[in-house]
Design a protein around this motif. Structure first.
Motif, PDB file in Angstrom:
ATOM      1  N   ASP A 167     -10.536 -33.441  52.575  1.00 23.68           N
ATOM      2  CA  ASP A 167      -9.944 -32.737  53.712  1.00 23.68           C
ATOM      3  C   ASP A 167      -8.693 -31.966  53.282  1.00 23.68           C
ATOM      4  OD1 ASP A 167      -9.625 -31.966  56.353  1.00 23.68           O
ATOM      5  OD2 ASP A 167      -8.493 -33.760  56.901  1.00 23.68           O
ATOM      6  N   ASP A 168      -8.431 -30.871  53.978  1.00 31.84           N
ATOM      7  CA  ASP A 168      -7.205 -30.080  53.808  1.00 31.84           C
ATOM      8  C   ASP A 168      -7.045 -29.549  52.385  1.00 31.84           C
ATOM      9  OD1 ASP A 168      -6.824 -30.676  56.479  1.00 31.84           O
ATOM     10  OD2 ASP A 168      -5.617 -32.449  56.040  1.00 31.84           O
ATOM     11  N   GLU A 209      -2.563 -28.723  57.787  1.00 30.84           N
ATOM     12  CA  GLU A 209      -3.572 -29.078  58.791  1.00 30.84           C
ATOM     13  C   GLU A 209      -3.078 -28.844  60.216  1.00 30.84           C
ATOM     14  OE1 GLU A 209      -4.459 -33.255  58.453  1.00 30.84           O
ATOM     15  OE2 GLU A 209      -2.390 -33.836  58.766  1.00 30.84           O
ATOM     16  N   ASP A 235      -7.298 -28.493  62.479  1.00 31.92           N
ATOM     17  CA  ASP A 235      -7.650 -29.416  61.388  1.00 31.92           C
ATOM     18  C   ASP A 235      -9.160 -29.642  61.348  1.00 31.92           C
ATOM     19  OD1 ASP A 235      -7.689 -31.165  59.324  1.00 31.92           O
ATOM     20  OD2 ASP A 235      -6.676 -32.809  60.361  1.00 31.92           O
TER      21      ASP A 235
HETATM   22 CA   LIG Z   1      -6.718 -33.325  58.063  1.00 36.21          CA
END
Ligand SMILES: [Ca+2]
Ligand SMILES: [Ca+2]
Ligand SMILES: [Ca+2]
Ligand SMILES: [Ca+2]
Length: 253
Positions: free
Chosen positions: A56-57, A95, A118
């Motif tokens: 993620d991110d 995010e 996000d």
């Molecule tokens: Ca995130």
């Protein structure tokens, strides 16, 4: 009677269109945004390169194949994150979306917030990017966020894309699906996202053009076109207009 109801239907349809139609700006750099533009999804899921960050991110740096100009500076690379954001000059993996009119993103970079929230790119659905067109000056670079999730195990996904045009510097944002069906509604229609553009220091220089911030302002099948008002054309129009007026006044005398 049939005729009257037909006219009533046309008036109702026109009212519905004008109720949604919106123009934002211009900002201090004369960027203007409008949703009075045809939605024409350019699917690059068959032709485009894929990107799967695996976490993620994260952000991807991609060569656009031409120099794209935003706020007067040109860039060969677009840096896009899983979070529906494109930055220039460096990557931005933040995010948490911010209000572009009052806050700087964590990295104070020229930014296109396509649908900055996000999001999560999963193993089953990569993001796509591609350069289309072959004529120098008339090419376009597309980033397509395909079926991104709102959170791990999200019940449904959203899909949207950004098209950056070489010659004009026009930016087209297109939204195929902005609703997380079966979710809690908190990510639907841009309710938790930022949509807009900004320059470095844009929150103080006025070089920011924000369509929406944490508002349900985005619909499925919607397109937003962001362009710079062409000053030379405006000046030419002004000169032409003054010329016509002068001729008119002379004729009246
Ligand atoms: Ca995130
Ligand atoms: Ca994310
Ligand atoms: Ca959906
Ligand atoms: Ca958010």
């Amino acid at each position: 009677m049939r005729h009257a109801s037909y006219i009533a239907a046309i008036i109702a349809a026109a009212a519905a269109v004008s109720a949604r139609a919106k123009t934002v700006g211009p900002d201090a750099y004369l960027y203007l945004a409008t949703d009075e533009v045809n939605y024409a999804w350019e699917d690059i899921s068959d032709t485009g390169s894929t990107w799967q960050p695996g976490a993620d991110d994260k952000a991807k740096t991609a060569k656009m194949g031409f120099d794209f100009t935003i706020y007067g500076k040109t860039y060969a690379y677009a840096r896009f994150s899983d979070n529906g954001l494109i930055a220039f000059g460096n990557e931005n993996t933040q995010e948490t979306n911010v209000d572009l009119t009052s806050q700087s993103p964590a990295w104070d970079l020229p930014t296109i917030a396509v649908l900055w929230d996000d999001w999560l790119i999963t193993a089953s659905a990569p993001a796509y990017y591609d350069t289309l067109g072959t004529v120098p000056g008339d090419r376009r670079f597309i980033v397509q966020w395909e079926q991104v999730e709102a959170a791990p195990g999200s019940p449904d996904t959203v899909t949207f894309q950004a098209i950056l045009y070489e010659g004009s510097g026009t930016i087209l944002l297109q939204y195929q699906d902005v609703v997380v069906t079966g979710g809690d509604g908190s990510h639907d229609n841009g309710l938790s996202a930022t949509v807009g553009i900004r320059d470095t220091g844009g929150q103080t220089s006025g070089r920011n053009l924000q369509w929406s911030y944490n508002q349900a302002a985005i619909d499925d099948g919607m397109a937003i076109r962001i362009t710079i008002i062409p000053e030379p054309v405006t000046m030419a129009g002004l000169v032409l207009g003054i010329g016509c007026l002068a001729r008119y006044v002379r004729k009246r005398r």
